[in-house]
Design an enzyme around this catalytic site. Sequence first.
Site, PDB file in Angstrom:
ATOM      1  N   SER A 130      59.258  63.830 110.683  1.00 53.06           N
ATOM      2  CA  SER A 130      59.805  65.012 110.004  1.00 53.06           C
ATOM      3  C   SER A 130      60.191  64.682 108.571  1.00 53.06           C
ATOM      4  O   SER A 130      60.598  63.547 108.272  1.00 53.06           O
ATOM      5  CB  SER A 130      61.038  65.476 110.777  1.00 53.06           C
ATOM      6  OG  SER A 130      61.867  66.277 109.972  1.00 53.06           O
ATOM      7  N   TYR A 154      69.075  64.295 114.562  1.00 47.27           N
ATOM      8  CA  TYR A 154      67.651  64.654 114.695  1.00 47.27           C
ATOM      9  C   TYR A 154      66.808  63.769 113.773  1.00 47.27           C
ATOM     10  O   TYR A 154      65.825  63.149 114.205  1.00 47.27           O
ATOM     11  CB  TYR A 154      67.451  66.136 114.355  1.00 47.27           C
ATOM     12  CG  TYR A 154      66.005  66.506 114.171  1.00 47.27           C
ATOM     13  CD1 TYR A 154      65.125  66.537 115.253  1.00 47.27           C
ATOM     14  CD2 TYR A 154      65.492  66.806 112.903  1.00 47.27           C
ATOM     15  CE1 TYR A 154      63.783  66.869 115.078  1.00 47.27           C
ATOM     16  CE2 TYR A 154      64.161  67.138 112.727  1.00 47.27           C
ATOM     17  CZ  TYR A 154      63.312  67.161 113.810  1.00 47.27           C
ATOM     18  OH  TYR A 154      61.990  67.480 113.642  1.00 47.27           O
TER      19      TYR A 154
HETATM   20  N1  LIG Z   1      58.055  73.081 113.136  1.00 48.12           N
HETATM   21  C1  LIG Z   1      58.448  72.348 112.112  1.00 48.12           C
HETATM   22  O1  LIG Z   1      58.714  72.838 111.023  1.00 48.12           O
HETATM   23  C2  LIG Z   1      58.609  70.852 112.251  1.00 48.12           C
HETATM   24  C3  LIG Z   1      59.017  70.122 111.118  1.00 48.12           C
HETATM   25  C4  LIG Z   1      59.167  68.734 111.239  1.00 48.12           C
HETATM   26  C5  LIG Z   1      58.905  68.105 112.433  1.00 48.12           C
HETATM   27  N2  LIG Z   1      58.537  68.855 113.523  1.00 48.12           N
HETATM   28  C6  LIG Z   1      58.273  68.139 114.771  1.00 48.12           C
HETATM   29  O2  LIG Z   1      57.002  68.548 115.250  1.00 48.12           O
HETATM   30  C7  LIG Z   1      57.012  68.591 116.673  1.00 48.12           C
HETATM   31  C8  LIG Z   1      56.618  69.961 117.150  1.00 48.12           C
HETATM   32  O3  LIG Z   1      57.530  70.898 116.619  1.00 48.12           O
HETATM   33  P1  LIG Z   1      57.509  72.421 117.040  1.00 48.12           P
HETATM   34  O4  LIG Z   1      58.036  73.193 115.895  1.00 48.12           O
HETATM   35  O5  LIG Z   1      56.195  72.752 117.638  1.00 48.12           O
HETATM   36  O6  LIG Z   1      58.634  72.403 118.177  1.00 48.12           O
HETATM   37  P2  LIG Z   1      58.654  73.141 119.598  1.00 48.12           P
HETATM   38  O7  LIG Z   1      60.051  73.054 120.083  1.00 48.12           O
HETATM   39  O8  LIG Z   1      58.062  74.496 119.483  1.00 48.12           O
HETATM   40  O9  LIG Z   1      57.714  72.233 120.486  1.00 48.12           O
HETATM   41  C9  LIG Z   1      58.176  71.067 121.147  1.00 48.12           C
HETATM   42  C10 LIG Z   1      57.810  71.181 122.600  1.00 48.12           C
HETATM   43  O10 LIG Z   1      58.234  69.986 123.260  1.00 48.12           O
HETATM   44  C11 LIG Z   1      58.700  70.325 124.535  1.00 48.12           C
HETATM   45  N3  LIG Z   1      59.613  69.274 124.986  1.00 48.12           N
HETATM   46  C12 LIG Z   1      60.879  69.025 124.551  1.00 48.12           C
HETATM   47  N4  LIG Z   1      61.399  68.004 125.229  1.00 48.12           N
HETATM   48  C13 LIG Z   1      60.450  67.585 126.105  1.00 48.12           C
HETATM   49  C14 LIG Z   1      60.401  66.573 127.090  1.00 48.12           C
HETATM   50  N5  LIG Z   1      61.466  65.770 127.327  1.00 48.12           N
HETATM   51  N6  LIG Z   1      59.277  66.441 127.830  1.00 48.12           N
HETATM   52  C15 LIG Z   1      58.225  67.242 127.622  1.00 48.12           C
HETATM   53  N7  LIG Z   1      58.212  68.229 126.710  1.00 48.12           N
HETATM   54  C16 LIG Z   1      59.310  68.396 125.950  1.00 48.12           C
HETATM   55  C17 LIG Z   1      59.381  71.672 124.360  1.00 48.12           C
HETATM   56  O11 LIG Z   1      59.464  72.390 125.576  1.00 48.12           O
HETATM   57  C18 LIG Z   1      58.493  72.350 123.321  1.00 48.12           C
HETATM   58  O12 LIG Z   1      57.551  73.199 123.925  1.00 48.12           O
HETATM   59  C19 LIG Z   1      58.418  68.169 117.091  1.00 48.12           C
HETATM   60  O13 LIG Z   1      58.394  66.784 117.339  1.00 48.12           O
HETATM   61  C20 LIG Z   1      59.251  68.480 115.863  1.00 48.12           C
HETATM   62  O14 LIG Z   1      60.398  67.656 115.816  1.00 48.12           O
HETATM   63  C21 LIG Z   1      58.375  70.201 113.448  1.00 48.12           C
END
Ligand SMILES: NC(=O)c1ccc[n+]([C@@H]2O[C@H](COP(=O)([O-])OP(=O)(O)OC[C@H]3O[C@@H](n4cnc5c(N)ncnc54)[C@H](O)[C@@H]3O)[C@@H](O)[C@H]2O)c1
Length: 344
Positions: A130, A154
């Site tokens: 991130s 986080y």
């Molecule tokens: N969306 C953004 O702007 C953004 C920015 C920086 C980093 N990220 C990172 O990218 C990744 C995806 O982000 P996103 O926005 O799609 O988030 P999201 O929450 O929509 O997707 C994450 C998924 O992981 C699943 N999950 C959580 N804990 C789990 C576990 N213990 N076992 C199995 N599944 C689990 C959740 O149910 C969810 O569906 C994450 O790692 C997030 O930290 C996202």
Amino acid sequence: MPENRVLVTGVAGFIGAALAGRLLADGHAVTGVDNLSPYYGVALKRARLAALERHPAFSFLPLDLADRAAVARLFDTRCFDAIVHLAAQPGVRYSMENPAAYIDANLAGFGNVLEGARRCRPAHLMFASSSSVYGEATAPFSENQCADRPLSLYAATKRANELMAYSYAHLHRLPCTGLRFFTVYGPWMRPDMAIYRFAEGIVAGHPIPVFNRGQMRRDYTYIDDAVEAVVRLLRRPPQASGTAPPYRVLNIGNHQPVELTHVIALLERHLGRRATLELLPMQPGDVHATCADVTALREVTGFVPSTPIDQGIARFAEWFLARRAGRGPAVDEAATSQEGNPCA
Ligand SMILES: NC(=O)c1ccc[n+]([C@@H]2O[C@H](COP(=O)([O-])OP(=O)(O)OC[C@H]3O[C@@H](n4cnc5c(N)ncnc54)[C@H](O)[C@@H]3O)[C@@H](O)[C@H]2O)c1
């Protein structure tokens, strides 16, 4: 690289579902795992999955990655050419309310995936990091900058993931790429993120909480651009070189930061309603500005995200309104208490 077997973790999530859809369209076989965490509306996650499950080359396994024995069983029974690990507990502010969720999903969960990958030896393990790892570093953020001053748990877990992966790349020659995503947005986005919550407030006529009085700049990355970057990287694993392990981290950002107030103005225009702003001070854990230096991404892939924010918000607003009007999948259950936090 046709017909690879790709494991996508967090496949019911925003980025995971979009990526899986693209990989399937490109001819890969995708195994998706997710524990359908209730952090935000499970209906939205199920709707994303339903679209994927229509594809014959997709299989879904409900799985909590923090469950070490269950993850070991997955890797005992299946092998993958590539792994894209996106599952995580996201959100900056929520990490103050529920730190255990971050320790379990982001640290233990990733540790279990690394162990599985060590045994199954995919050609490439990619994992979500991130932009928050940069804290209040000077923008634009480059991968060479120090990222060891995380302002939230986080961010600390994401930086820890990078270090954990480095050790596996070093010890086991496991090719690893850390994806430093910069605020990814678009249709199907997470309802806890600022753009979605602002849209909800604007359409409902409720005041929207705007932190630091809107004086924040974010590098907003459109979802299709983020997916394009990941797909291109998938077939370009890092190579070991001398004593340097096959490891890298890369910024995935739009390199054009935008004022929060401008995003709100765009939402007003595309949703056709005026916003009422509730101007609030800066919230703990948040950063003032993000901006990606994407030189390294361009060098590796020949691509950088560039969808203009106006276009991206227009597409998001169109999807959002269709969904509210019942032309999309069921409207979500309430998201958690992530009030307008623009930093994911
Ligand atoms: N969306 C953004 O702007 C953004 C920015 C920086 C980093 N990220 C990172 O990218 C990744 C995806 O982000 P996103 O926005 O799609 O988030 P999201 O929450 O929509 O997707 C994450 C998924 O992981 C699943 N999950 C959580 N804990 C789990 C576990 N213990 N076992 C199995 N599944 C689990 C959740 O149910 C969810 O569906 C994450 O790692 C997030 O930290 C996202």
